[in-house]
Design a protein around this motif. Structure first.
Motif, PDB file in Angstrom:
ATOM      1  N   ARG A   1      32.217  45.784  40.175  1.00 49.76           N
ATOM      2  CA  ARG A   1      32.998  46.683  39.333  1.00 49.76           C
ATOM      3  C   ARG A   1      34.249  47.088  40.087  1.00 49.76           C
ATOM      4  N   PHE A   2      35.381  47.008  39.420  1.00 50.44           N
ATOM      5  CA  PHE A   2      36.586  47.616  39.955  1.00 50.44           C
ATOM      6  C   PHE A   2      36.484  49.092  39.605  1.00 50.44           C
ATOM      7  N   GLY A   3      37.426  49.910  40.062  1.00 49.88           N
ATOM      8  CA  GLY A   3      37.307  51.344  39.827  1.00 49.88           C
ATOM      9  C   GLY A   3      37.024  51.702  38.383  1.00 49.88           C
ATOM     10  N   GLY A   4      37.778  51.083  37.464  1.00 47.82           N
ATOM     11  CA  GLY A   4      37.667  51.487  36.068  1.00 47.82           C
ATOM     12  C   GLY A   4      37.235  50.413  35.102  1.00 47.82           C
ATOM     13  N   VAL A   5      36.807  49.262  35.588  1.00 46.16           N
ATOM     14  CA  VAL A   5      36.457  48.172  34.673  1.00 46.16           C
ATOM     15  C   VAL A   5      35.537  47.179  35.375  1.00 46.16           C
ATOM     16  N   SER A   6      34.730  46.468  34.584  1.00 43.35           N
ATOM     17  CA  SER A   6      33.879  45.413  35.143  1.00 43.35           C
ATOM     18  C   SER A   6      34.020  44.158  34.281  1.00 43.35           C
ATOM     19  N   TYR A   7      33.298  43.117  34.664  1.00 45.27           N
ATOM     20  CA  TYR A   7      33.426  41.842  33.951  1.00 45.27           C
ATOM     21  C   TYR A   7      32.598  41.793  32.665  1.00 45.27           C
ATOM     22  N   HIS A   8      31.689  42.729  32.485  1.00 42.90           N
ATOM     23  CA  HIS A   8      30.867  42.821  31.279  1.00 42.90           C
ATOM     24  C   HIS A   8      30.264  41.465  30.898  1.00 42.90           C
ATOM     25  N   ASP A   9      30.650  40.920  29.750  1.00 37.33           N
ATOM     26  CA  ASP A   9      30.011  39.691  29.261  1.00 37.33           C
ATOM     27  C   ASP A   9      30.269  38.494  30.172  1.00 37.33           C
ATOM     28  N   ASP A  10      31.288  38.573  31.019  1.00 40.28           N
ATOM     29  CA  ASP A  10      31.579  37.480  31.949  1.00 40.28           C
ATOM     30  C   ASP A  10      30.934  37.703  33.319  1.00 40.28           C
ATOM     31  N   ALA A  11      30.078  38.711  33.410  1.00 37.19           N
ATOM     32  CA  ALA A  11      29.473  39.034  34.702  1.00 37.19           C
ATOM     33  C   ALA A  11      28.482  37.960  35.135  1.00 37.19           C
ATOM     34  N   ILE A  12      28.521  37.653  36.421  1.00 31.56           N
ATOM     35  CA  ILE A  12      27.532  36.767  37.031  1.00 31.56           C
ATOM     36  C   ILE A  12      26.466  37.665  37.651  1.00 31.56           C
ATOM     37  N   SER A  13      25.227  37.408  37.324  1.00 29.34           N
ATOM     38  CA  SER A  13      24.161  38.298  37.779  1.00 29.34           C
ATOM     39  C   SER A  13      23.735  38.001  39.212  1.00 29.34           C
ATOM     40  N   ARG A  14      23.237  39.027  39.870  1.00 23.79           N
ATOM     41  CA  ARG A  14      22.584  38.925  41.182  1.00 23.79           C
ATOM     42  C   ARG A  14      23.438  38.197  42.229  1.00 23.79           C
ATOM     43  N   LEU A  15      24.596  38.735  42.502  1.00 23.61           N
ATOM     44  CA  LEU A  15      25.459  38.163  43.538  1.00 23.61           C
ATOM     45  C   LEU A  15      24.829  38.442  44.901  1.00 23.61           C
ATOM     46  N   ARG A  16      24.656  37.400  45.700  1.00 25.78           N
ATOM     47  CA  ARG A  16      23.967  37.555  46.982  1.00 25.78           C
ATOM     48  C   ARG A  16      24.823  37.151  48.185  1.00 25.78           C
ATOM     49  N   THR A  17      25.831  36.312  47.970  1.00 30.15           N
ATOM     50  CA  THR A  17      26.614  35.782  49.076  1.00 30.15           C
ATOM     51  C   THR A  17      28.104  36.019  48.840  1.00 30.15           C
ATOM     52  N   VAL A  18      28.882  35.820  49.900  1.00 32.56           N
ATOM     53  CA  VAL A  18      30.337  35.929  49.776  1.00 32.56           C
ATOM     54  C   VAL A  18      30.850  34.943  48.735  1.00 32.56           C
ATOM     55  N   ASP A  19      30.322  33.731  48.756  1.00 28.39           N
ATOM     56  CA  ASP A  19      30.765  32.722  47.788  1.00 28.39           C
ATOM     57  C   ASP A  19      30.422  33.129  46.361  1.00 28.39           C
ATOM     58  N   ASP A  20      29.273  33.801  46.162  1.00 28.74           N
ATOM     59  CA  ASP A  20      28.912  34.305  44.829  1.00 28.74           C
ATOM     60  C   ASP A  20      29.970  35.292  44.340  1.00 28.74           C
ATOM     61  N   VAL A  21      30.368  36.206  45.220  1.00 27.15           N
ATOM     62  CA  VAL A  21      31.345  37.224  44.841  1.00 27.15           C
ATOM     63  C   VAL A  21      32.703  36.586  44.563  1.00 27.15           C
ATOM     64  N   ILE A  22      33.106  35.628  45.404  1.00 26.17           N
ATOM     65  CA  ILE A  22      34.380  34.930  45.193  1.00 26.17           C
ATOM     66  C   ILE A  22      34.355  34.188  43.859  1.00 26.17           C
ATOM     67  N   ALA A  23      33.204  33.609  43.511  1.00 28.09           N
ATOM     68  CA  ALA A  23      33.079  32.912  42.225  1.00 28.09           C
ATOM     69  C   ALA A  23      33.287  33.884  41.068  1.00 28.09           C
ATOM     70  N   GLN A  24      32.734  35.104  41.195  1.00 32.70           N
ATOM     71  CA  GLN A  24      32.929  36.099  40.145  1.00 32.70           C
ATOM     72  C   GLN A  24      34.394  36.522  40.065  1.00 32.70           C
ATOM     73  N   LEU A  25      35.015  36.733  41.194  1.00 32.38           N
ATOM     74  CA  LEU A  25      36.420  37.145  41.217  1.00 32.38           C
ATOM     75  C   LEU A  25      37.351  36.058  40.690  1.00 32.38           C
ATOM     76  N   SER A  26      36.855  34.845  40.612  1.00 30.14           N
ATOM     77  CA  SER A  26      37.664  33.711  40.141  1.00 30.14           C
ATOM     78  C   SER A  26      37.537  33.484  38.639  1.00 30.14           C
ATOM     79  N   VAL A  27      36.756  34.330  37.966  1.00 29.57           N
ATOM     80  CA  VAL A  27      36.564  34.211  36.519  1.00 29.57           C
ATOM     81  C   VAL A  27      37.752  34.842  35.789  1.00 29.57           C
ATOM     82  N   SER A  28      38.212  34.190  34.744  1.00 28.73           N
ATOM     83  CA  SER A  28      39.271  34.745  33.909  1.00 28.73           C
ATOM     84  C   SER A  28      38.678  35.818  33.002  1.00 28.73           C
ATOM     85  N   ASN A  29      39.250  37.019  33.045  1.00 28.16           N
ATOM     86  CA  ASN A  29      38.760  38.117  32.212  1.00 28.16           C
ATOM     87  C   ASN A  29      39.948  39.021  31.874  1.00 28.16           C
TER      88      ASN A  29
END
Length: 254
Positions: free
Chosen positions: A78-106
């Motif tokens: 979650r950023f301060g005031g918004v999250s990815y909601h329907d584009d969220a990737i569940s259960r991020l466990r690694t740095v690469d998981d988080v980078i993959a989420q940050l690379s999603v268009s939203n």
């Protein structure tokens, strides 16, 4: 815009309020990484006049690695005031998981990041503890002048038989939690999303997020029209017929 309501951003919550929510670890993003995240969305990239997408910094990867180590649990972003909601990737466990989420268009994320850049508002990234929340368990609570003026089921186009099975218990959970929430809120008017879970015969309730008390925030089973029809009650769909009627009123949500 988003930055006009930064009091609702997670990084601005008092510690007493954080204690009622998910475990969380956050850090401020450097502007170059804010741009790199926003550039995953075409409109942001065009508005910024970028010809190619910037790369994420090594500092970002280090900050993510540290936050994951502190949290030590599967996470969502979650950023301060918004999250990815329907584009969220569940259960991020690694740095690469988080980078993959940050690379999603939203577009919601990109719009928030753009607004923060334009208003010179710092952007924070929060890694928050992942929880499995049943769809029946999400509620939206409307608070004005530090009083609860209404509570609605969040997924307002659906009917959940579980409500009738556990009506008194769910009502008690909401009332008890709101009695804890109201004294630690740092704003007088806000829309709070809360989650109730039921496991092993036990209920628990947690704060998900805060939203600004404005018409852009969905009123769910209430309405903002003519000043709103908030009446201090808990509103749920009592039947499939209720849910179908709500769908007809709100076809844009289908």
């Amino acid at each position: 815009m988003y930055s006009d309501h930064k009091a609702t951003f997670v990084e601005n919550w008092p510690k007493e309020l954080l204690a009622l929510s998910f475990l969380s670890e956050g850090f401020e993003l450097h502007e170059r990484d804010v741009i790199a995240i926003g550039a995953n969305t075409h409109d942001f990239m065009n508005a910024k006049g970028l010809l190619e997408k910037p790369r994420f910094s090594e500092q970002l990867r280090e900050d993510i690695e540290y936050a994951l180590s502190v949290l030590n649990k599967p996470a969502f972003l979650r950023f301060g005031g918004v999250s990815y909601h329907d584009d969220a990737i569940s259960r991020l466990r690694t740095v690469d998981d988080v980078i993959a989420q940050l690379s999603v268009s939203n577009r919601r994320v990109a719009s928030c990041l753009w607004d923060c850049l334009q208003s010179s508002t710092p952007v924070w990234l929060h890694l928050r503890e992942w929880r499995d929340i049943p769809r029946w368990g999400e509620f939206r609570c409307f608070i004005k002048e530090r009083k609860v003026i209404g509570v609605s089921q969040y997924h307002c186009l659906e009917y959940f038989p579980f409500y009738k099975e556990k009506e008194s218990e769910i009502r008690f959970q909401l009332i008890e939690f709101l009695q804890k929430l109201l004294p630690v809120l740092h704003v007088d008017a806000v829309v709070a999303d809360v989650a109730i879970t039921y496991q092993g015969g036990e209920f628990s309730t947690v704060l998900i997020e805060l939203n600004p008390f404005i018409q852009r925030t969905d009123a769910c089973l209430f309405s903002w029209v003519n000043g709103g029809d908030f009446n201090g009650r808990i509103r749920i769909n009592q039947s499939i017929t209720d849910a179908q009627a709500e769908k007809k009123k709100r076809p844009y949500l289908l």
